[in-house]
Scaffold this active site. Structure first.
Site, PDB file in Angstrom:
ATOM      1  N   GLN A  88       0.810  -1.218   0.000  1.00 51.53           N
ATOM      2  CA  GLN A  88       0.000   0.000   0.000  1.00 51.53           C
ATOM      3  C   GLN A  88       0.844   1.270   0.000  1.00 51.53           C
ATOM      4  OE1 GLN A  88      -2.628  -0.467   3.391  1.00 51.53           O
ATOM      5  NE2 GLN A  88      -3.477  -2.372   2.597  1.00 51.53           N
ATOM      6  N   HIS A 152      -0.716  -0.262   5.451  1.00 53.47           N
ATOM      7  CA  HIS A 152      -1.058   0.840   6.357  1.00 53.47           C
ATOM      8  C   HIS A 152       0.023   1.920   6.458  1.00 53.47           C
ATOM      9  CE1 HIS A 152      -3.924  -2.205   8.532  1.00 53.47           C
ATOM     10  NE2 HIS A 152      -4.174  -2.061   7.231  1.00 53.47           N
ATOM     11  N   GLU A 246     -14.046   4.302  10.467  1.00 52.80           N
ATOM     12  CA  GLU A 246     -14.489   5.387  11.349  1.00 52.80           C
ATOM     13  C   GLU A 246     -14.313   6.759  10.710  1.00 52.80           C
ATOM     14  OE1 GLU A 246     -13.013   3.180  15.497  1.00 52.80           O
ATOM     15  OE2 GLU A 246     -12.291   5.196  15.009  1.00 52.80           O
ATOM     16  N   TYR A 256      -7.753   7.477  19.950  1.00 53.79           N
ATOM     17  CA  TYR A 256      -8.887   7.003  19.168  1.00 53.79           C
ATOM     18  C   TYR A 256      -9.062   5.487  19.214  1.00 53.79           C
ATOM     19  CZ  TYR A 256      -9.544  11.778  17.978  1.00 53.79           C
ATOM     20  OH  TYR A 256      -9.797  13.127  18.097  1.00 53.79           O
ATOM     21  N   TYR A 267      -9.654 -10.215   9.952  1.00 46.09           N
ATOM     22  CA  TYR A 267     -10.011 -10.760   8.653  1.00 46.09           C
ATOM     23  C   TYR A 267     -10.244 -12.264   8.681  1.00 46.09           C
ATOM     24  CZ  TYR A 267      -8.641  -6.154   7.036  1.00 46.09           C
ATOM     25  OH  TYR A 267      -8.564  -4.807   6.865  1.00 46.09           O
TER      26      TYR A 267
END
Length: 373
Positions: A88, A152, A246, A256, A267
């Protein structure tokens, strides 16, 4: 510009219910009162968009190409730093300084191999553009250590009303280590002065062992960051695991929750945490179950879209549409599909001309043009 399709349907409205839970707002079908125009094509994974004062556009492509789109022609910008195009990670977001006409600074995040360890991690730089080349490149922040994990990296950039630059970095898959530890990078929202120095009022300045650039923590993989056009607050969205994406409003020093608090499961269907609320942890203003895989977000302020004005647009990678979230203050009171089945929407932005632009994987940049009334 090439017209793709023409669309028609029903008006959208959902009345406010003060008892609505953050994930209980039904998703309405799209109101097909717009057309699409292809602005440019042939970009595999377009990630970030920024407009120069002359109306031309800078576009980041994940593999490491920075395009300058002017008069319908794409030019590859030279002297772009080498990116770690892995999983990613790659060339990510791009934003102009709020006072670009005076400063000339362009801010970019990307996955970089610089620093300790094999692999890469998220980095923020700023640079100037001259003769289709980046110059005066300055390193502002580099997350460490590097890792060969593919997931990520984040990452989005936003400025607040005081000229601070915020950027996001995902937790790089190390969710039981990085997000809750303020001595570690990743799983954080960072806040810097525009020159990369650390604001004296950052929440962890002077705290032993802390990364003083951190502004909030406990994040999973934030791929949406935008300043609210009225309140000036920085809004963020992030990928949950399987369920529990979110929307948050970023507060100084706030936690958070990831992975202590989550609305999703792993997963492989195993439980990450049974806790959905906990004292000292910020609740999201909205969460999606099932996950939509959100990427990119923009508040609509343009008069071109009267039914959308004052509300929020978010791209869905998983379901391949753009989502309009109808807002009443900080509450989501309605949801509507836009651009159903358009493809994996990687970003959404309102251009200086007031039109909404989306980046779609494998297609490029598409403009949403409202039908005349």
């Amino acid at each position: 510009m090439k017209k793709i399709t023409s669309l028609f349907l029903l008006p959208f409205f959902l009345s406010c219910n003060s008892q609505v839970k953050p994930n209980d707002v039904p998703l309405r079908d799209e109101v097909k009162n717009y057309t699409f125009e292809t602005v440019t094509s042939g970009i595999a994974i377009p990630w970030g968009m920024a407009w120069l004062p002359d109306g031309s556009m800078l576009i980041t492509e994940k593999s490491g190409i920075l395009y300058h789109l002017k008069n319908g022609q794409k030019t590859k910008i030279k002297n772009v730093p080498a990116v770690y195009d892995h999983g990613q990670g790659g060339l990510l977001d791009i934003v102009l300084h709020p006072n670009y006409n005076k400063s000339g600074w362009i801010y970019i995040t990307y996955a970089s191999t610089e620093g300790e360890g094999k692999g890469g991690n998220t980095k923020l730089i700023r640079a100037k553009l001259k003769n289709e080349s980046l110059i005066q490149i300055e390193s502002l922040y580099k997350c460490s250590p590097n890792t060969t994990a593919g997931q990520h990296f984040g990452s989005r950039i936003a400025f607040d009303d005081d000229g601070h630059v915020y950027f996001s970095a995902g937790e790089r898959g190390a969710h039981f280590v990085n997000p809750q530890d303020i001595s570690c990078d990743n799983g954080k929202i960072y806040r810097l002065n525009d020159d990369g120095s650390i604001p004296k009022d950052n929440p962890f300045v002077g705290k032993k062992g802390a990364k003083e650039a951190i502004y909030s923590y406990g994040h999973r993989n934030p791929q949406g960051l935008a300043k609210h056009p009225v309140t000036g607050e920085i809004w963020e969205h992030e990928h949950g695991p399987k369920g529990g994406d979110e929307i948050n409003i970023i507060k100084k020093g706030a936690n958070y929750g990831w992975p202590i608090v989550t609305y999703g499961i792993d997963y492989d269907n195993t439980t990450i945490s049974k806790i959905q609320e906990k004292p000292g942890i910020e609740n999201p203003i909205y969460y999606w179950t099932p996950s939509i895989a959100p990427c990119g977000m923009a508040f609509v302020t343009s008069n071109r879209y009267p039914d959308w004005k004052g509300h929020l647009l978010v791209g869905s990678l998983k379901f391949q549409y753009l989502e309009l979230l109808k807002l009443k203050g900080k509450q989501v009171i309605g949801r509507q599909k836009i651009a159903t089945d358009i493809g994996r929407v990687r970003n959404v932005a309102q251009g200086p001309d007031g039109y909404i632009y989306i980046t779609v994987e494998g297609k490029g940049i598409i403009k949403i043009v409202p039908n005349k009334r």
